[in-house]
Design a protein around this motif. Sequence first.
Motif, PDB file in Angstrom:
ATOM      1  N   GLU A 175       0.851  -1.186   0.000  1.00  0.00           N
ATOM      2  CA  GLU A 175       0.000   0.000   0.000  1.00  0.00           C
ATOM      3  C   GLU A 175       0.887   1.235   0.000  1.00  0.00           C
ATOM      4  O   GLU A 175       2.031   1.191   0.476  1.00  0.00           O
ATOM      5  N   GLN A 176       0.363   2.328  -0.549  1.00  0.00           N
ATOM      6  CA  GLN A 176       1.140   3.560  -0.612  1.00  0.00           C
ATOM      7  C   GLN A 176       1.147   4.236   0.753  1.00  0.00           C
ATOM      8  O   GLN A 176       0.156   4.185   1.495  1.00  0.00           O
ATOM      9  N   VAL A 177       2.257   4.865   1.100  1.00  0.00           N
ATOM     10  CA  VAL A 177       2.422   5.534   2.388  1.00  0.00           C
ATOM     11  C   VAL A 177       2.090   7.012   2.228  1.00  0.00           C
ATOM     12  O   VAL A 177       2.862   7.778   1.630  1.00  0.00           O
ATOM     13  N   ASP A 178       0.931   7.412   2.705  1.00  0.00           N
ATOM     14  CA  ASP A 178       0.523   8.824   2.740  1.00  0.00           C
ATOM     15  C   ASP A 178       0.580   9.506   1.377  1.00  0.00           C
ATOM     16  O   ASP A 178       0.694  10.723   1.292  1.00  0.00           O
ATOM     17  N   GLY A 179       0.537   8.744   0.308  1.00  0.00           N
ATOM     18  CA  GLY A 179       0.541   9.332  -1.028  1.00  0.00           C
ATOM     19  C   GLY A 179       1.877   9.911  -1.466  1.00  0.00           C
ATOM     20  O   GLY A 179       1.945  10.596  -2.489  1.00  0.00           O
ATOM     21  N   MET A 180       2.959   9.656  -0.696  1.00  0.00           N
ATOM     22  CA  MET A 180       4.232  10.283  -1.023  1.00  0.00           C
ATOM     23  C   MET A 180       4.825   9.680  -2.298  1.00  0.00           C
ATOM     24  O   MET A 180       4.837   8.467  -2.470  1.00  0.00           O
ATOM     25  N   GLU A 181       5.318  10.564  -3.183  1.00  0.00           N
ATOM     26  CA  GLU A 181       5.908  10.100  -4.428  1.00  0.00           C
ATOM     27  C   GLU A 181       6.935  11.104  -4.950  1.00  0.00           C
ATOM     28  O   GLU A 181       6.859  12.297  -4.659  1.00  0.00           O
ATOM     29  N   PHE A 182       7.880  10.594  -5.716  1.00  0.00           N
ATOM     30  CA  PHE A 182       8.896  11.400  -6.383  1.00  0.00           C
ATOM     31  C   PHE A 182       8.740  11.273  -7.889  1.00  0.00           C
ATOM     32  O   PHE A 182       8.380  10.199  -8.392  1.00  0.00           O
ATOM     33  N   GLU A 183       9.024  12.362  -8.584  1.00  0.00           N
ATOM     34  CA  GLU A 183       9.230  12.327 -10.029  1.00  0.00           C
ATOM     35  C   GLU A 183      10.725  12.600 -10.236  1.00  0.00           C
ATOM     36  O   GLU A 183      11.199  13.710  -9.971  1.00  0.00           O
ATOM     37  N   VAL A 184      11.454  11.594 -10.662  1.00  0.00           N
ATOM     38  CA  VAL A 184      12.904  11.696 -10.807  1.00  0.00           C
ATOM     39  C   VAL A 184      13.232  11.636 -12.297  1.00  0.00           C
ATOM     40  O   VAL A 184      12.845  10.688 -12.987  1.00  0.00           O
ATOM     41  N   TYR A 185      13.957  12.652 -12.785  1.00  0.00           N
ATOM     42  CA  TYR A 185      14.186  12.805 -14.218  1.00  0.00           C
ATOM     43  C   TYR A 185      15.640  12.558 -14.575  1.00  0.00           C
ATOM     44  O   TYR A 185      16.554  12.926 -13.833  1.00  0.00           O
ATOM     45  N   GLY A 186      15.856  11.946 -15.733  1.00  0.00           N
ATOM     46  CA  GLY A 186      17.200  11.692 -16.208  1.00  0.00           C
ATOM     47  C   GLY A 186      17.219  11.578 -17.718  1.00  0.00           C
ATOM     48  O   GLY A 186      16.196  11.741 -18.393  1.00  0.00           O
ATOM     49  N   GLY A 187      18.404  11.291 -18.253  1.00  0.00           N
ATOM     50  CA  GLY A 187      18.524  11.168 -19.694  1.00  0.00           C
ATOM     51  C   GLY A 187      19.760  10.402 -20.097  1.00  0.00           C
ATOM     52  O   GLY A 187      20.752  10.348 -19.371  1.00  0.00           O
TER      53      GLY A 187
END
Length: 204
Positions: A175-187
């Motif tokens: 289950e997700q914890v408190d809705g916390m999420e990252f958008e991590v960008y690379g190339g």
Amino acid sequence: MHGVNPTTARQESVALKAYPRLSFLISIKGVEAMNYRIETKESFQVFGIERVFQTSGDGDGPTTPGGLWQQCHANGEVERLATNAGELPVYLSKDLYKVHAVCSYRKTETDTFPYMLCSFKSDSSKTEGYSEITIPSHTWAIFPSELFTWDQFNDSIESLYHRFYSEWLPTAGYEQVDGMEFEVYGGRDGLNYVELWFAVRKTS
């Protein structure tokens, strides 16, 4: 079937009924493989430009995370944050960009959520004038996109979100914890990618 007798049915201009051939439509989800990994990371720090948004998107100024990105690209804040980020911490891949985003990392008022355009803090970072937060140790479900050009960005990230919530999360035993999420960008190789990091915990 037609509501008239056979003799009448053979006459012209009589209203008749037609039934298409019976068929069945079967929808199978999960045919395409989902690439992901589970990682437990120690606590780390990020800093950047924070806003608190209404979940309804109402209010003045940039009212969505996308609007904040547009504003900060236009006024040079994204470039300035990238410059102030310094070197990437050693625990990160070296093909990551300097500016990312984190969402729902602290409690706010009802029907709101915090969002930050952020950089990972290292010894060479210049954090003056920015918001700073510490992300506690978590287990993360990490979903990488395929490589894309920037005009394909919306489709790529929306597909990751959709598949996480509709296909992976209901059956994965997390289950997700408190809705916390990252958008991590690379190339790499002249193209871009995004990784979505979702803080999770086992349900059993």
